[in-house]
Design an enzyme around this catalytic site. Sequence first.
Site: not given
Ligand code: DX5
Ligand code: ZN
Length: 225
Positions: A8, A66, A68, A142, A144
């Site tokens: 990501s 993705h 959101m 929301g 990472g």
């Molecule tokens: C969260 C995102 C994820 C995020 C994952 O809302 O949809 O794709 O970037 O990040 P990590 O792997 O750090 O949990």
């Molecule tokens: Zn994502």
Amino acid sequence: MSVKIAPSILAADFAAFGAEIEAVEAQGADWVHVDVMDGHFVPNLTFGPDMCRALRPHIKTVMDVHLMIAPVDPYIAAFAEAGADILTAHVEAGPHIHRTLQAIRAAGCRPGVALNPGTPAEAVRPVLDLVDLVCVMTVNPGFGGQSFIESAIPKVAQLRDWGCPDLHIEIDGGVSASNARRLVDAGADVLVAGSSVFRGGSVADPAPYGENIRAIRTAATSVSV
Ligand code: DX5
Ligand code: ZN
């Protein structure tokens, strides 16, 4: 199905997305996961279709977008024109997910449907015939770098049981080498990973990206004893 690692770019250097994508693909990424946030459906903002269009020439693998955002439908054409290969909408984003998924397919993208940790797998069962991918969120979307939510794992096995054999089941949030094996055992084949891939590396020093990707892949595919 072979396990795919989808870094990501939420965890990449936002001022160098093109170079970051090229670095992470050179280091073994199978797909590139692109997180679009609207500050309404989720409490954070990232970017929209113009950024996706700018990223597209840098992605040689699969552009996994993705969304959101809510609403989704007014923006489907723009993300399709920006070059998304997979376009994933949240089942919680509006009352007409069936229409949304049809519209994504009609726009020329492969449709995906995502579900939040508090949403049961049953919520997407009626639309499984419309999608190429289900994204099971293992954090609240929301941000990472959040902690993995274990209680989402049983949904993966349910979806694998209900879906067609070539349905992609993607896990998003808190994925690392420490949980990859359990996710694949449950039926997942696409592992999104932000912080656990980009940790320790940079465009100038991309080797850690490769080490991190290999660690997740090795953990995911190792033979259990
Ligand atoms: C969260 C995102 C994820 C995020 C994952 O809302 O949809 O794709 O970037 O990040 P990590 O792997 O750090 O949990
Ligand atoms: Zn994502």
